[in-house]
Design a protein around this motif. Sequence first.
Motif, PDB file in Angstrom:
ATOM      1  N   LEU A 202      76.781  29.423  60.495  1.00  0.00           N
ATOM      2  CA  LEU A 202      76.070  29.086  59.252  1.00  0.00           C
ATOM      3  C   LEU A 202      75.534  30.335  58.563  1.00  0.00           C
ATOM      4  N   TYR A 203      75.112  31.327  59.348  1.00  0.00           N
ATOM      5  CA  TYR A 203      74.741  32.605  58.716  1.00  0.00           C
ATOM      6  C   TYR A 203      75.986  33.202  58.030  1.00  0.00           C
ATOM      7  N   ALA A 204      77.132  33.053  58.681  1.00  0.00           N
ATOM      8  CA  ALA A 204      78.377  33.572  58.094  1.00  0.00           C
ATOM      9  C   ALA A 204      78.718  32.855  56.790  1.00  0.00           C
ATOM     10  N   ILE A 205      78.496  31.542  56.761  1.00  0.00           N
ATOM     11  CA  ILE A 205      78.765  30.770  55.528  1.00  0.00           C
ATOM     12  C   ILE A 205      77.864  31.285  54.389  1.00  0.00           C
ATOM     13  N   MET A 206      76.570  31.537  54.718  1.00  0.00           N
ATOM     14  CA  MET A 206      75.657  32.066  53.685  1.00  0.00           C
ATOM     15  C   MET A 206      76.196  33.405  53.163  1.00  0.00           C
ATOM     16  N   ALA A 207      76.719  34.235  54.081  1.00  0.00           N
ATOM     17  CA  ALA A 207      77.232  35.556  53.691  1.00  0.00           C
ATOM     18  C   ALA A 207      78.483  35.423  52.819  1.00  0.00           C
ATOM     19  N   CYS A 208      79.358  34.447  53.133  1.00  0.00           N
ATOM     20  CA  CYS A 208      80.569  34.228  52.320  1.00  0.00           C
ATOM     21  C   CYS A 208      80.168  33.849  50.900  1.00  0.00           C
ATOM     22  N   LYS A 209      79.123  33.042  50.798  1.00  0.00           N
ATOM     23  CA  LYS A 209      78.662  32.640  49.458  1.00  0.00           C
ATOM     24  C   LYS A 209      78.120  33.865  48.710  1.00  0.00           C
ATOM     25  N   LEU A 210      77.347  34.703  49.429  1.00  0.00           N
ATOM     26  CA  LEU A 210      76.814  35.913  48.775  1.00  0.00           C
ATOM     27  C   LEU A 210      77.943  36.799  48.256  1.00  0.00           C
ATOM     28  N   ARG A 211      79.050  36.838  49.024  1.00  0.00           N
ATOM     29  CA  ARG A 211      80.191  37.674  48.611  1.00  0.00           C
ATOM     30  C   ARG A 211      81.102  36.959  47.600  1.00  0.00           C
ATOM     31  N   GLN A 212      80.742  35.738  47.240  1.00  0.00           N
ATOM     32  CA  GLN A 212      81.496  34.950  46.252  1.00  0.00           C
ATOM     33  C   GLN A 212      82.948  34.723  46.641  1.00  0.00           C
ATOM     34  N   ALA A 213      83.139  34.314  47.889  1.00  0.00           N
ATOM     35  CA  ALA A 213      84.490  33.930  48.322  1.00  0.00           C
ATOM     36  C   ALA A 213      84.921  32.690  47.537  1.00  0.00           C
ATOM     37  N   SER A 224      77.112  16.631  61.376  1.00  0.00           N
ATOM     38  CA  SER A 224      75.869  17.110  60.741  1.00  0.00           C
ATOM     39  C   SER A 224      75.957  18.603  60.429  1.00  0.00           C
ATOM     40  N   ARG A 225      76.627  19.356  61.298  1.00  0.00           N
ATOM     41  CA  ARG A 225      76.790  20.798  61.055  1.00  0.00           C
ATOM     42  C   ARG A 225      77.690  21.030  59.830  1.00  0.00           C
ATOM     43  N   LEU A 226      78.726  20.191  59.710  1.00  0.00           N
ATOM     44  CA  LEU A 226      79.648  20.344  58.573  1.00  0.00           C
ATOM     45  C   LEU A 226      78.932  20.029  57.265  1.00  0.00           C
ATOM     46  N   GLU A 227      78.064  19.022  57.296  1.00  0.00           N
ATOM     47  CA  GLU A 227      77.277  18.682  56.099  1.00  0.00           C
ATOM     48  C   GLU A 227      76.390  19.855  55.698  1.00  0.00           C
ATOM     49  N   LEU A 228      75.711  20.441  56.705  1.00  0.00           N
ATOM     50  CA  LEU A 228      74.812  21.572  56.432  1.00  0.00           C
ATOM     51  C   LEU A 228      75.609  22.762  55.891  1.00  0.00           C
ATOM     52  N   ALA A 229      76.808  22.972  56.458  1.00  0.00           N
ATOM     53  CA  ALA A 229      77.655  24.081  55.973  1.00  0.00           C
ATOM     54  C   ALA A 229      77.967  23.900  54.497  1.00  0.00           C
ATOM     55  N   LYS A 230      78.220  22.646  54.084  1.00  0.00           N
ATOM     56  CA  LYS A 230      78.538  22.398  52.664  1.00  0.00           C
ATOM     57  C   LYS A 230      77.305  22.670  51.791  1.00  0.00           C
ATOM     58  N   GLU A 231      76.144  22.269  52.326  1.00  0.00           N
ATOM     59  CA  GLU A 231      74.896  22.521  51.580  1.00  0.00           C
ATOM     60  C   GLU A 231      74.672  24.027  51.388  1.00  0.00           C
ATOM     61  N   LEU A 232      75.134  24.821  52.353  1.00  0.00           N
ATOM     62  CA  LEU A 232      74.896  26.272  52.316  1.00  0.00           C
ATOM     63  C   LEU A 232      75.999  27.050  51.599  1.00  0.00           C
ATOM     64  N   GLY A 233      77.045  26.353  51.160  1.00  0.00           N
ATOM     65  CA  GLY A 233      78.063  27.062  50.379  1.00  0.00           C
ATOM     66  C   GLY A 233      79.502  26.810  50.760  1.00  0.00           C
ATOM     67  N   ALA A 234      79.754  26.079  51.854  1.00  0.00           N
ATOM     68  CA  ALA A 234      81.153  25.798  52.217  1.00  0.00           C
ATOM     69  C   ALA A 234      81.780  24.941  51.113  1.00  0.00           C
ATOM     70  N   THR A 235      83.020  25.268  50.744  1.00  0.00           N
ATOM     71  CA  THR A 235      83.702  24.503  49.700  1.00  0.00           C
ATOM     72  C   THR A 235      84.545  23.378  50.308  1.00  0.00           C
TER      73      THR A 235
END
Length: 369
Positions: A202-213, A224-235
């Motif tokens: 999840l820290y990695a997902i936040m970083a991907c969003k910061l880098r605008q992947a 529940s983890r997948l839902e949270l990942a989407k909330e944090l920037g997973a597409t």
Amino acid sequence: MPQNGRALIVKELGGPFTLEDVIVDDIQSGEALVRIEASGICRTDLHCAAGHRPVQTPAVFGHEGAGTVLQVGKNVTAVQPGDKVLLSYSICRVCKQCSSGNRAYCEKILALNFSGKREDGSSPMTLPDGQALFSNFFGQSSFSSLAVVNETSLVKVPSDTPLDLFASLGCSMETGIGAIFNTLDIQQGSTVAVFGVGSLGLYAIMACKLRQAREIIAVDIQPSRLELAKELGATAAINSSEGDVAEQIRTICGTNGVERALDCSGVARIIETMIDSLGTRGKACSVGSNAPGTRISIDVHKHFVRGTQYVGSHQGDSDPQKMAPLLLKEHSLGKLPLHKVTKTYGVDDFQRALDDVESGKTVKAVLTW
Ligand SMILES: NC(=O)c1ccc[n+]([C@@H]2O[C@H](COP(=O)([O-])OP(=O)(O)OC[C@H]3O[C@@H](n4cnc5c(N)ncnc54)[C@H](O)[C@@H]3O)[C@@H](O)[C@H]2O)c1
Ligand SMILES: [Zn+2]
Ligand SMILES: [Zn+2]
């Protein structure tokens, strides 16, 4: 004068953690005494306590400490009493890797972080009956109210730093984010898949969003983890217990595979799937590992014809001294929602914290002392 503290002790591998009185030794040259205020629980602490790493007992683990410097030993110049600090891994500073800027690969990394003692063989912590504890873990053993910390593990931070949110900087945060920023060096518009979206993922997902992947694909088995990942920037989110994961990734990317991929699950079959999901000249990285000796198999022909790469990353190739100011800045701008993955527990409630990490209810449990 040695001091009295309280620490979480593991008396036998595979046994429980117990909160006990300990004696904390006088600091030596190159060390600081730190009052621990918050300590993150990393999966590696649990692997060690379970006996999945070569450690001894009785032991004090904990390697995501944060607190206030109480005393400094001779030759310590980086901090002074009263400074707020985050604690990370220890290095020798002089080997070929340290002196070429690759400190996460210090040639003494195992001796300085996993041997359970100082370089002179002494232990900075004992039980009240005088028995030496396996301590100095990552130069800190921060599952303790007081920690004797190697200077190279200390990262000075501003006095208003939220220590509970940033305690994990010293391991899981810098590993998940560093793997994206440094090891895989994700660029704007890239496609990325992150396998295992627990704390590192999840820290990695936040970083991907910061880098605008462009595509950020989260893979896990916990909905529940997948839902949270989407909330944090997973597409996109893929439950790896359903269907052909590599095929789903190819469909999402619209090419023969993903450009960059990170495994934080440590599951051999998932690491093989990650490599299989890479497109031409794709690069995959492992940070997760459940047990030393884990092996995977690679289709060598496909690997060289496509020019793919598979690398490992310790601590996300991070220098915590550089990572801390960078992440504090992103957090102050509201771009690092650490509160969404962090839950704090008073140390007396440590068993609930451990149970919640084990069950997956909590992503990053932080004990407050
Ligand atoms: N390389 C390093 O420097 C470094 C640093 C810290 C931690 N680690 C290691 O990284 C790993 C991850 O740590 P963490 O704190 O993020 O753990 P975690 O338990 O928070 O996360 C692991 C995630 O993997 C998921 N998972 C398990 N099996 C899976 C499967 N078959 N398919 C997809 N997902 C699956 C889990 O549901 C969980 O969400 C651990 O092995 C830890 O020891 C490595
Ligand atoms: Zn070194
Ligand atoms: Zn860790």
